[in-house]
Design an enzyme around this catalytic site. Structure first.
Site, PDB file in Angstrom:
ATOM      1  N   SER A 130       0.806  -1.227   0.000  1.00  0.00           N
ATOM      2  CA  SER A 130       0.000   0.000   0.000  1.00  0.00           C
ATOM      3  C   SER A 130       0.836   1.272   0.000  1.00  0.00           C
ATOM      4  CB  SER A 130      -0.953   0.010   1.197  1.00  0.00           C
ATOM      5  OG  SER A 130      -0.240   0.144   2.409  1.00  0.00           O
ATOM      6  N   LYS A 168       0.047   4.461   6.753  1.00  0.00           N
ATOM      7  CA  LYS A 168      -0.559   5.267   5.695  1.00  0.00           C
ATOM      8  C   LYS A 168      -0.121   6.721   5.856  1.00  0.00           C
ATOM      9  CE  LYS A 168      -3.308   2.078   3.825  1.00  0.00           C
ATOM     10  NZ  LYS A 168      -2.660   0.929   4.523  1.00  0.00           N
TER      11      LYS A 168
END
Length: 207
Positions: A130, A168
């Site tokens: 990710s 993230k």
């Protein structure tokens, strides 16, 4: 210095090579794998002989604490200061991130990679892709500073509403939070509430 056996020479040469290339010594398991010894007690025995013969120095209170001794001066060779940082496995809601039950092992890092208070630092193993466009790859180790706040654009470790830890990029919007992956094929995570565990301050990757 006293003469070494063939096996002791192999172990000594391997330790010296790892220290010179990585800046910190190998683990007992890594030494065993490198020279073909399955028994850790056998490796410990050879390390004891190397220490008795003056080739290495060890600190029994620290993992991997092996120093190569210079043949000319009989002093330990100076190498970059190494710190031992907890590697966090499962992240459990409501429990401090560096609680004993969360720690899988301690990993040696050159001190310059942390540039902050060592007690505030931990490592997470990255799983997934990710964050690949930020240069964080599957299998990397992210170096994280414990903190509970973040600024827009920071790469953080956060707990989602499902009590899962995720790495993230952080953004606070008007009525919600956005955890943005650095992968153009993935969608952001939108949350009403987010728990910031820490900020990513560095990256370690085995070559």
């Amino acid at each position: 210095m006293r003469e070494l056996t063939k096996r002791q020479s192999e172990i000594y040469d391997y330790i010296k090579h790892v220290v010179q290339t990585k800046g910190y010594p190998p683990s007992v398991r890594e030494i065993g794998e490198a020279v073909g010894l399955a028994s850790s007690s056998t490796v410990h025995g050879h390390l004891s002989r190397l220490e008795e013969k003056g080739y290495i120095k060890r600190d029994p209170t620290k993992p991997r604490a092996i120093e190569i001794v210079s043949e000319q001066t009989n002093d330990a060779v100076n190498m970059e200061e190494t710190i031992y940082v907890p590697v966090i496995g499962k992240v459990t809601a409501g429990i401090p991130i560096t609680a004993v039950e969360n720690i899988e092992e301690y990993f040696p890092l050159p001190e310059h990679l942390t540039s902050t208070h060592n007690s505030d630092i931990f490592i997470l193993n990255v799983v997934g892709e990710s964050m690949i466009e930020a240069g964080i790859l599957d299998g990397d180790k992210v170096i994280v500073r414990s903190q509970t706040i973040a600024e827009n654009g920071d790469i953080i470790v956060a707990m989602t509403e499902d009590d899962e830890a995720t790495v993230k990029r952080f953004y606070k919007e008007k009525t919600r939070y956005r955890l943005q992956p650095e992968n153009s094929t993935m969608s952001p995570i939108y949350l009403d509430n987010v728990t910031v565990i820490g900020k990513v301050i560095g990256l370690y990757r085995e070559l």
